[in-house]
Design a protein around this motif. Structure first.
Motif, PDB file in Angstrom:
ATOM      1  N   ALA A   2       0.649  -1.194  -0.102  1.00 60.03           N
ATOM      2  CA  ALA A   2       0.033   0.030   0.037  1.00 60.03           C
ATOM      3  C   ALA A   2       0.802   1.380  -0.021  1.00 60.03           C
ATOM      4  CB  ALA A   2      -0.805  -0.050   1.235  1.00 60.03           C
ATOM      5  N   LEU A   3       0.432   2.337  -0.547  1.00 61.30           N
ATOM      6  CA  LEU A   3       1.182   3.627  -0.454  1.00 61.30           C
ATOM      7  C   LEU A   3       1.423   4.004   1.036  1.00 61.30           C
ATOM      8  CD1 LEU A   3      -0.961   5.788  -2.983  1.00 61.30           C
ATOM      9  CD2 LEU A   3       1.207   4.542  -3.465  1.00 61.30           C
ATOM     10  N   ASP A   4       0.879   3.513   1.926  1.00 60.60           N
ATOM     11  CA  ASP A   4       1.339   3.908   3.410  1.00 60.60           C
ATOM     12  C   ASP A   4       2.288   3.355   3.680  1.00 60.60           C
ATOM     13  OD1 ASP A   4      -0.708   5.513   4.202  1.00 60.60           O
ATOM     14  OD2 ASP A   4      -1.902   4.044   5.011  1.00 60.60           O
ATOM     15  N   ASP A   5       2.715   1.948   2.919  1.00 63.74           N
ATOM     16  CA  ASP A   5       4.105   1.242   3.390  1.00 63.74           C
ATOM     17  C   ASP A   5       5.220   1.788   2.712  1.00 63.74           C
ATOM     18  OD1 ASP A   5       2.337  -0.761   4.670  1.00 63.74           O
ATOM     19  OD2 ASP A   5       2.213  -1.743   2.817  1.00 63.74           O
ATOM     20  N   ILE A   6       5.111   2.847   1.810  1.00 64.00           N
ATOM     21  CA  ILE A   6       6.092   3.446   1.074  1.00 64.00           C
ATOM     22  C   ILE A   6       6.957   4.517   1.938  1.00 64.00           C
ATOM     23  CG2 ILE A   6       7.085   4.568  -0.815  1.00 64.00           C
ATOM     24  CD1 ILE A   6       5.054   3.232  -2.400  1.00 64.00           C
ATOM     25  N   ARG A  11      13.307   7.878  -8.301  1.00 59.49           N
ATOM     26  CA  ARG A  11      12.987   7.883  -9.690  1.00 59.49           C
ATOM     27  C   ARG A  11      14.281   7.787 -10.430  1.00 59.49           C
ATOM     28  NH1 ARG A  11       8.917   9.038 -13.626  1.00 59.49           N
ATOM     29  NH2 ARG A  11       9.563   8.260 -15.425  1.00 59.49           N
ATOM     30  N   GLY A  12      14.591   6.833 -11.451  1.00 54.23           N
ATOM     31  CA  GLY A  12      15.722   6.648 -12.072  1.00 54.23           C
ATOM     32  C   GLY A  12      17.176   6.077 -11.617  1.00 54.23           C
ATOM     33  N   THR A  13      17.941   5.609 -12.382  1.00 59.80           N
ATOM     34  CA  THR A  13      19.114   5.436 -11.936  1.00 59.80           C
ATOM     35  C   THR A  13      20.167   6.018 -12.972  1.00 59.80           C
ATOM     36  OG1 THR A  13      18.985   3.276 -13.286  1.00 59.80           O
ATOM     37  CG2 THR A  13      18.435   3.154 -10.811  1.00 59.80           C
ATOM     38  N   ASN A  26      12.743   3.586 -14.289  1.00 63.75           N
ATOM     39  CA  ASN A  26      12.411   2.692 -13.256  1.00 63.75           C
ATOM     40  C   ASN A  26      12.373   3.509 -11.869  1.00 63.75           C
ATOM     41  OD1 ASN A  26      14.864   3.517 -12.101  1.00 63.75           O
ATOM     42  ND2 ASN A  26      16.078   2.433 -13.655  1.00 63.75           N
ATOM     43  N   LEU A  27      11.812   2.590 -10.962  1.00 68.80           N
ATOM     44  CA  LEU A  27      11.540   3.224  -9.516  1.00 68.80           C
ATOM     45  C   LEU A  27      12.222   2.269  -8.525  1.00 68.80           C
ATOM     46  CD1 LEU A  27       7.776   4.254 -10.299  1.00 68.80           C
ATOM     47  CD2 LEU A  27       9.476   5.852 -10.171  1.00 68.80           C
ATOM     48  N   THR A  28      12.655   2.994  -7.551  1.00 66.78           N
ATOM     49  CA  THR A  28      13.036   2.363  -6.472  1.00 66.78           C
ATOM     50  C   THR A  28      11.989   2.700  -5.122  1.00 66.78           C
ATOM     51  OG1 THR A  28      15.348   2.129  -7.063  1.00 66.78           O
ATOM     52  CG2 THR A  28      14.905   1.709  -4.728  1.00 66.78           C
ATOM     53  N   PHE A  29      11.253   1.656  -4.612  1.00 69.62           N
ATOM     54  CA  PHE A  29      10.609   1.989  -3.542  1.00 69.62           C
ATOM     55  C   PHE A  29      11.450   1.313  -2.202  1.00 69.62           C
ATOM     56  CE2 PHE A  29       7.594   1.002  -7.003  1.00 69.62           C
ATOM     57  CZ  PHE A  29       6.738   1.901  -6.722  1.00 69.62           C
ATOM     58  N   ILE A  30      11.440   2.054  -1.202  1.00 68.75           N
ATOM     59  CA  ILE A  30      11.990   1.672   0.353  1.00 68.75           C
ATOM     60  C   ILE A  30      10.691   1.676   1.145  1.00 68.75           C
ATOM     61  CG2 ILE A  30      13.469   2.336   1.995  1.00 68.75           C
ATOM     62  CD1 ILE A  30      15.216   3.798  -0.134  1.00 68.75           C
ATOM     63  N   THR A  31      10.449   0.426   1.560  1.00 73.23           N
ATOM     64  CA  THR A  31       9.205   0.311   2.293  1.00 73.23           C
ATOM     65  C   THR A  31       9.454   1.092   3.900  1.00 73.23           C
ATOM     66  OG1 THR A  31       9.581  -1.835   3.359  1.00 73.23           O
ATOM     67  CG2 THR A  31       8.681  -1.644   1.230  1.00 73.23           C
ATOM     68  N   ASP A  32       8.523   1.152   4.896  1.00 73.71           N
ATOM     69  CA  ASP A  32       8.803   1.474   6.265  1.00 73.71           C
ATOM     70  C   ASP A  32       9.604   0.629   6.992  1.00 73.71           C
ATOM     71  OD1 ASP A  32       6.790  -0.513   5.978  1.00 73.71           O
ATOM     72  OD2 ASP A  32       5.224   0.781   7.151  1.00 73.71           O
ATOM     73  N   LYS A  33       9.577  -0.957   6.385  1.00 72.45           N
ATOM     74  CA  LYS A  33      10.568  -1.883   6.904  1.00 72.45           C
ATOM     75  C   LYS A  33      12.144  -1.887   6.353  1.00 72.45           C
ATOM     76  CE  LYS A  33       6.333  -4.388   8.501  1.00 72.45           C
ATOM     77  NZ  LYS A  33       5.468  -3.333   8.793  1.00 72.45           N
ATOM     78  N   ILE A  53       2.710   6.310 -11.673  1.00 72.77           N
ATOM     79  CA  ILE A  53       2.996   5.855 -10.237  1.00 72.77           C
ATOM     80  C   ILE A  53       3.739   6.802  -9.747  1.00 72.77           C
ATOM     81  CG2 ILE A  53       4.260   4.089  -8.919  1.00 72.77           C
ATOM     82  CD1 ILE A  53       4.281   2.188 -11.250  1.00 72.77           C
ATOM     83  N   GLU A  54       4.712   7.599 -10.093  1.00 78.74           N
ATOM     84  CA  GLU A  54       5.370   8.690  -9.314  1.00 78.74           C
ATOM     85  C   GLU A  54       4.344   9.652  -9.085  1.00 78.74           C
ATOM     86  OE1 GLU A  54       9.563  11.153  -9.561  1.00 78.74           O
ATOM     87  OE2 GLU A  54       8.482  10.937 -11.403  1.00 78.74           O
TER      88      GLU A  54
END
Length: 128
Positions: A2-6, A11-13, A26-33, A53-54
């Motif tokens: 969920a969006l709350d978990d991010i 964006r990008g590399t 590409n996208l990199t998501f870092i979760t709350d964990k 998505i962004e």
């Protein structure tokens, strides 16, 4: 997820074939964990998918970020920090910061791939 978990979305590399170019598909998501998830869509419209998505994530986070700013919190956008007194930028390959007070800023422009800050004093343009 969920969006709350991010907790962070990047964006990008850097393009390994061209080290001064950033690939924005590409996208990199870092979760709350602290779990890191990399999204590299394998469709022809991958940049457009990443854009959508962004934008969704940004629209979701904007109200909370504005409230944090109103409460006096610093907002970090990579090396750029926006705060009540102005804007700070961490200099590349350094721990030093460059600071501009809001009163010293002439223009603040945010584009698709850049942020340009122009100081009223002409010898201090382009903070980022």
């Amino acid at each position: 997820m969920a969006l709350d978990d991010i907790s962070s979305l990047l964006r990008g590399t850097l393009d390994p074939k061209h080290p001064h170019h950033v690939r924005h598909d590409n996208l990199t998501f870092i979760t709350d964990k602290d779990v890191v998830l990399l999204l590299e869509p394998k469709v022809q419209q991958r940049a457009e998918l990443c854009d959508a998505i962004e934008r969704t994530y940004t629209d979701y986070r904007r109200p909370g970020m504005l409230e944090l700013y109103r409460l006096g919190e610093e907002l970090e956008f990579g090396d750029l920090v926006v705060h009540q007194d102005g804007v700070s930028h961490v200099l590349a390959n350094s721990d030093k910061e460059e600071n501009l007070d809001w009163d010293d800023i002439d223009t603040f422009e945010i584009g698709e791939t850049y942020t340009r800050i122009t100081a009223k004093n002409a010898d201090r343009t382009g903070l980022v």
